[in-house]
Design an enzyme around this catalytic site. Sequence first.
Site, mmCIF file in Angstrom:
data_model
loop_
_atom_site.group_PDB
_atom_site.id
_atom_site.type_symbol
_atom_site.label_atom_id
_atom_site.label_comp_id
_atom_site.label_asym_id
_atom_site.label_seq_id
_atom_site.Cartn_x
_atom_site.Cartn_y
_atom_site.Cartn_z
ATOM 1 N N SER A 17 0.809 -1.220 0.000
ATOM 2 C CA SER A 17 0.000 0.000 0.000
ATOM 3 C C SER A 17 0.843 1.273 0.000
ATOM 4 O O SER A 17 0.495 2.234 -0.704
ATOM 5 C CB SER A 17 -0.963 -0.006 1.192
ATOM 6 N N THR A 61 -6.088 -3.330 7.290
ATOM 7 C CA THR A 61 -6.119 -4.705 6.809
ATOM 8 C C THR A 61 -6.298 -5.626 8.010
ATOM 9 O O THR A 61 -6.637 -5.171 9.108
ATOM 10 C CB THR A 61 -4.849 -5.011 5.989
ATOM 11 N N LYS A 65 -10.401 -4.665 10.264
ATOM 12 C CA LYS A 65 -11.516 -4.138 9.479
ATOM 13 C C LYS A 65 -12.835 -4.129 10.246
ATOM 14 O O LYS A 65 -13.661 -3.229 10.063
ATOM 15 C CB LYS A 65 -11.674 -4.945 8.187
ATOM 16 N N GLY A 128 -13.306 -18.915 2.316
ATOM 17 C CA GLY A 128 -13.140 -18.109 3.509
ATOM 18 C C GLY A 128 -14.448 -17.465 3.911
ATOM 19 O O GLY A 128 -15.403 -17.409 3.118
ATOM 20 N N ALA A 129 -14.513 -16.985 5.153
ATOM 21 C CA ALA A 129 -15.767 -16.416 5.656
ATOM 22 C C ALA A 129 -15.533 -15.192 6.529
ATOM 23 O O ALA A 129 -16.396 -14.809 7.301
ATOM 24 C CB ALA A 129 -16.547 -17.475 6.442
ATOM 25 N N TYR A 220 -1.505 -11.839 -2.375
ATOM 26 C CA TYR A 220 -0.547 -11.563 -3.442
ATOM 27 C C TYR A 220 0.896 -11.779 -3.006
ATOM 28 O O TYR A 220 1.828 -11.496 -3.770
ATOM 29 C CB TYR A 220 -0.716 -10.121 -3.949
ATOM 30 N N GLY A 241 -4.181 -10.982 -6.566
ATOM 31 C CA GLY A 241 -4.723 -10.055 -5.586
ATOM 32 C C GLY A 241 -4.163 -8.653 -5.730
ATOM 33 O O GLY A 241 -4.745 -7.689 -5.216
#
Length: 283
Positions: A17, A61, A65, A128-129, A220, A241
């Site tokens: 980022s 991240t 979140k 994923g969840a 990624y 990603g």
Amino acid sequence: MTSRFAVLGSPIAHSKSPLLHAAAYRELGLDWEYTRAEVSSGELGEFVLGLDDSWRGLSLTMPLKEEALALVDSVDVQSLLTGASNTVTLDHSNSKLTVQGFNTDVAGIVGALGDAAIRQTSHVLILGAGATARSAMVAAANLGAEQVTVAARSPHKTEEIVNVAARAGVAVSVVHLGDALTSDLVADVTISTLPGGALQLAPDDVLAVPQGAVLLDVAYDPWPSALGIAWQGAGGVTVSGLAMLVHQALGQVRIFVTGDPLLPLDREDEVFTAMKRAVGLSS
């Protein structure tokens, strides 16, 4: 006074980022500072309250979140739908801190799939969840999906993402992660929201991948991932990603510059090209 921003999370050393945001602000002629900081679960509130008025925004991240929602004074619709914000703005006007939350992950997923010419789909498989998976659910709804299958390590712990599907108007089914990739689910698009290296494939695993089916692996680092390599070997198409990262970061730059994730930047095409080049994606 220089405006300051950062990406927070744990682990965070691998984050690209800062490269993306630095490229964007350089292209826009803004002398802004964007760094990274290791912030673990339970530490976000203390970190934010310790910032001075030079700080204007944060990217978030894992694992922050969801934690962000306890700090914000208001959130955008995507945050409400997903129960997660990956971006906050900080306003210190009138000696009072006001925090706004946004979710640019949904737009990031839609944008990354758009780069692979996926602008509509009927069936999506989500691996994923967690918070990013919930953003993937809303992204699937935005792409017109009628059915989404969620593959989770603990299918009995998927209540939150099932509720997101209900709010988004999508039919959802849940399967065990270990069964998802070797059973004939025939999803048009698969979105893996698992951390890098989290999915271990045995040498004799045979992926049930429809010819040409698209996988977006939000991880990624490292790339290509083990899943991405196996997916391509089975005849599928992979999307890194990094593509999602760049698209969601563009939304963050819009927020930090204009206050609105939907308001294009001046010279946005040039800004977006500079961001992609900063992380090694072709323009």
